[in-house]
Design a protein around this motif. Structure first.
Motif, PDB file in Angstrom:
ATOM      1  N   LEU A 213      34.903  14.586   4.553  1.00 42.03           N
ATOM      2  CA  LEU A 213      35.084  14.095   3.178  1.00 42.03           C
ATOM      3  C   LEU A 213      34.829  12.599   3.072  1.00 42.03           C
ATOM      4  N   VAL A 214      34.790  11.886   4.217  1.00 38.30           N
ATOM      5  CA  VAL A 214      34.459  10.463   4.156  1.00 38.30           C
ATOM      6  C   VAL A 214      33.150  10.195   4.897  1.00 38.30           C
ATOM      7  N   THR A 215      32.154  11.002   4.590  1.00 34.38           N
ATOM      8  CA  THR A 215      30.747  10.806   4.995  1.00 34.38           C
ATOM      9  C   THR A 215      30.475  10.980   6.488  1.00 34.38           C
ATOM     10  N   ILE A 216      31.401  11.585   7.241  1.00 31.21           N
ATOM     11  CA  ILE A 216      31.122  11.779   8.661  1.00 31.21           C
ATOM     12  C   ILE A 216      30.508  13.165   8.871  1.00 31.21           C
ATOM     13  N   TYR A 217      29.444  13.200   9.662  1.00 33.15           N
ATOM     14  CA  TYR A 217      28.779  14.474   9.908  1.00 33.15           C
ATOM     15  C   TYR A 217      29.348  15.153  11.132  1.00 33.15           C
ATOM     16  N   ASP A 218      30.593  15.562  11.038  1.00 35.70           N
ATOM     17  CA  ASP A 218      31.151  16.386  12.098  1.00 35.70           C
ATOM     18  C   ASP A 218      30.703  17.824  11.838  1.00 35.70           C
ATOM     19  N   LEU A 219      31.239  18.769  12.570  1.00 30.89           N
ATOM     20  CA  LEU A 219      30.803  20.158  12.398  1.00 30.89           C
ATOM     21  C   LEU A 219      30.928  20.607  10.936  1.00 30.89           C
ATOM     22  N   MET A 220      32.057  20.254  10.312  1.00 33.45           N
ATOM     23  CA  MET A 220      32.264  20.642   8.910  1.00 33.45           C
ATOM     24  C   MET A 220      31.276  19.910   8.002  1.00 33.45           C
ATOM     25  N   GLY A 221      31.059  18.622   8.277  1.00 35.39           N
ATOM     26  CA  GLY A 221      30.156  17.833   7.450  1.00 35.39           C
ATOM     27  C   GLY A 221      28.740  18.385   7.509  1.00 35.39           C
TER      28      GLY A 221
ATOM     29  N   LEU B 118      24.693  21.434  16.489  1.00 37.79           N
ATOM     30  CA  LEU B 118      25.124  20.969  17.809  1.00 37.79           C
ATOM     31  C   LEU B 118      25.587  19.516  17.741  1.00 37.79           C
ATOM     32  N   ASP B 119      24.820  18.692  17.006  1.00 32.16           N
ATOM     33  CA  ASP B 119      25.241  17.304  16.799  1.00 32.16           C
ATOM     34  C   ASP B 119      26.642  17.262  16.200  1.00 32.16           C
ATOM     35  N   GLY B 120      26.857  18.137  15.223  1.00 28.62           N
ATOM     36  CA  GLY B 120      28.162  18.182  14.558  1.00 28.62           C
ATOM     37  C   GLY B 120      29.273  18.508  15.545  1.00 28.62           C
TER      38      GLY B 120
END
Lengths: 237, 259, 253
Positions: free
Chosen positions: B182-190, B23-25
């Motif tokens: 790919l640059v350390t962001i915790y989006d849904l994919m991360g 959910l955060d993502g």
């Protein structure tokens, strides 16, 4: 400046050869995917226009999924999931064989599905421009179904579809850069490797951007030529 | 009870461990896309106007900008900004901008904003060009100022044409935002990759797929509502041609929900 | 007949490489290529490094033909399970979490985790308290990433995870990270080369001595036995030391 040129040179220690090889990989991936995606897309377009509600539903689900998923996710799902799926299928059929989906093939399948979803819309639009009378006239001339498609429908279809398809192609060309994340050594991966070795991120990422720009510009010329060719029988006005 | 039902389709153990993180993502992805889409819209409108301006330098600059950002992959642009510009720490410290380039979040926002601005510029340009000359001339004949003509006459009509392609661009942005991982962001994919790297459970990728499809579907529905509202004044004229040419075709197709 | 045709069809599609289920004459080994000095790519796009030399030495001992391929780290275990290759020689630490998925050979080297920081860093030691409120980078899907997340992260640090160690190093040098956690020898090697101007080794993290092993699929018992024997052999006959001396001035076995 001198240093930068020698970094990009084709001699020993320069990354020119490596980047050229990466460019070839990018191009061959995109060119292999193109016919796969376009034919699949045409198939989906024909399904979307068919009289069967079931076929139409399949076409809708297909385009919704592959237009909606991030390309990166589609690629990873095909690369990892496809392998697991095939392994299970083969095991279920009682085969011991090992089948590999390598990064290149995963790319062709994943980007092919995405291209099919997007190009199907272009095909539908183009098919709509061809009047019913064209089919009727062709059959009145005694042409077979295949001949009337090849000689009458297809040339007109291409004329209407080319601008849209050229957009699809440019998107595909750029999307292929995602293949670098599953370690196929394309332009992007090669650039990452060069950055890792030389600590010159500015130089190499800019170079990568320009390599893609050159490829886009080159295909721009190719499409302009194709469009002229497709339009040659068409009188403007 | 609900849990039991849920357990039929998804792995509950995984859900307990990673549910909230997913959910955060989703929230991070939504923020990233919303902010960069709006900022990119402002920049894109300016670039679109520059593209149509009579000033050669402006036209040339915006043309080159659009060509660069549309012709190269967003992935390369993101890396160029994050690792390329990020390696010039001394320079950014001197100009007082290091706080900005230090954060992956700002870099990703900037990359996405610059990228979508190029695409939106072309959409706005097309929309503005689609407004018939006569509209502008009539407004001028009424004694309106240029700025007012643009704000009150040209822009609203251009938006009607631009609305649908803008919706498509927003959906493309949602999908493209996956590379922020790919640059350390915790989006849904991360978040998905992180959870997968610890559990090696392929199901997580399917969760991500479903969540992305839900986001995209929500946007599509929202946009359809938006289009219906913005074009409701055109509804009366649907039976007869509002304006000649392709503009009326565009607006008509815009009236059809989910067309 | 139908099944055979289908299988043949799949093969013709170019997905195949059929191999027998027994101990093979040819094995495919994967490494990463972004973890110097253990594995990295040279400008000819060839894998190099300690892991690669060890892998080649092991294959020679086992008298099998080996192909070494590069594979991104995040997908390296899934790809092994999916039979894209037969073994991973990529400085993989033997952990219980991984053991649920794959089988490990005996260790081929040992390393503690260490912390690297910028030269002017105010961080005094590697304790959790010292890292509170700091940004700690690590490569994702590694033991150090789990340490960064579960130990430093729970203690109030911000853990950032990168697809490769190279990228984490670059960000430590750029000043985006307050500290990077990784295998000691990897940090030592980096601090000898491109990291020498910016950063220093803060020290080992206590209680993190861990062993790197070769990962294989659980069912490949024969391969495991052969690899274990080969590791013993190269340590015994001095091949191991020769390779080690090429990269390190100290004993890492």
């Amino acid at each position: 400046m001198q240093d930068i040129l020698s970094l990009l040179s084709f001699s020993d220690g320069g990354w020119g050869t490596a980047l050229a090889a990466g460019t070839l990989v990018t191009l061959s991936l995109a060119l292999t995917t193109l016919p796969v995606g376009l034919f699949l897309g045409l198939g989906v377009a024909l399904m979307a226009r068919s009289n069967s509600p079931r076929l139409r539903a399949i076409a809708t689900v297909f385009t919704t999924i592959f237009r909606g998923l991030p390309e990166l996710l589609t690629l990873l799902i095909v690369y990892y999931g496809g392998q697991i799926l095939i392994q299970r299928l083969m095991a279920a059929m009682g085969f011991e064989a090992q089948i590999q989906i390598n990064a290149f093939l995963a790319g062709v399948i994943a980007f092919g599905l995405v291209l099919a979803a997007f190009s199907s819309e272009v095909w539908v639009g183009a098919l709509n421009t061809i009047a019913r009378g064209q089919y009727e006239a062709a059959s009145a001339l005694g042409l077979t179904k295949w001949l009337s498609f090849r000689l009458v429908v297809f040339p007109q279809l291409m004329r209407a579809a080319l601008p849209g398809l050229s957009n699809n192609w440019l998107t595909l060309l750029k999307d292929t850069s995602l293949i670098s994340t599953i370690s196929l050594v394309d332009i992007m991966r090669q650039t990452n490797l060069a950055v890792g070795a030389t600590k010159q991120p500015m130089v190499f990422y800019l170079t990568a951007c320009f390599l893609y720009l050159i490829l886009s510009a080159g295909s721009g010329f190719a499409f302009a030529f194709l469009e002229r060719r497709a339009n040659r029988g068409h009188v403007r006005g | 009870m609900l849990r039991d039902l849920l357990g039929l389709v998804i792995n509950l153990d995984l859900l307990d461990r990673y549910g909230w993180r997913f959910l955060d993502g989703v929230v991070v992805t939504a923020q990233l896309v919303t902010i960069s889409f709006i900022l990119g819209g402002v920049l894109g409108l300016l670039l679109g106007l520059a593209r149509l301006s009579e000033n050669l330098a402006l036209r040339w600059f915006s043309g080159a900008y659009i060509y660069f950002f549309r012709g190269s992959p967003l992935l390369a642009q993101l890396f160029l900004l994050y690792y390329g510009l990020g390696s010039l720490r001394g320079f950014w410290t001197d100009v007082g901008l290091w706080w900005f380039f230090r954060e992956a979040w700002y870099c990703a926002l900037l990359a996405f904003t610059l990228n979508t601005a190029a695409y939106q510029a072309e959409i706005f340009r097309g929309g503005i060009q689609a407004v018939p000359r006569g509209q502008r001339e009539a407004a001028a004949a009424l004694g309106m100022h240029n700025a007012i003509i643009f704000a009150k006459v040209v822009f609203p009509q251009a938006m009607i044409v631009a609305l649908r392609p803008l919706g498509n661009e927003l959906i493309l942005m949602v999908k493209a935002s996956a590379i922020a991982s790919l640059v350390t962001i915790y989006d849904l994919m991360g978040v998905t990759k992180l959870a997968f790297s610890r559990s090696y459970n392929f199901e997580l990728y399917l969760w991500a797929a479903v969540l992305y499809l839900i986001i995209v579907e929500c946007i599509r529905r929202l946009w359809a509502v938006l289009e219906r509202r913005l074009t409701r004044h055109l509804k009366m004229g649907e039976s007869q041609p509002v304006q000649a040419g392709w503009l009326s075709r565009m607006t008509k197709s815009a009236l059809k929900p989910n067309a | 007949m139908y099944k055979t045709l289908l299988a043949a069809g799949i093969c013709i599609l170019g997905m195949t490489s059929l191999a027998s289920a027994q101990m093979k004459k040819e094995i495919v080994i994967a490494s990463e290529g972004a973890y110097p000095p253990f594995n990295f790519m040279d400008s000819n796009n060839k894998l190099q490094g300690f892991d690669i030399d060890i892998a080649n030495a092991l294959c020679e001992k086992m008298q099998v033909k080996c192909t070494i391929v590069a594979q991104d780290w995040d997908g390296i275990i899934p790809a092994l399970l999916a039979k894209k290759f037969d073994a991973i020689v990529a400085s993989m630490t033997i952990t219980d979490e991984r053991k649920q998925q794959v089988e490990f050979t005996d260790r081929y080297y040992r390393t503690p985790l260490s912390l690297a920081v910028p030269k002017d860093s105010p961080i005094k030691d590697t304790s959790v308290a010292s890292l509170k409120g700091k940004t700690v980078g690590a490569q994702s899907s590694t033991t150090q990433s789990i340490y960064a997340e579960d130990t430093y992260g729970k203690g109030g640090a911000d853990a950032k995870l990168y697809p490769t160690q190279d990228e984490a190093n670059a960000d430590l040098a750029n000043g985006r990270l307050d500290a990077a956690v990784a295998d000691k020898f990897v940090l030592v090697e980096w601090l000898k080369n491109s990291g020498k101007d910016c950063c220093k080794l803060l020290g080992d993290i206590e209680g993190t001595m861990s062993e790197a092993g070769i990962a294989i699929r659980k069912e490949d018992k024969e391969l495991k036995a052969a690899l274990n024997k080969a590791i013993k052999d190269i340590v015994a006959d001095g091949t191991y030391k020769k390779i080690q001396d090429k990269y390190f001035a100290f004993d890492i076995y």
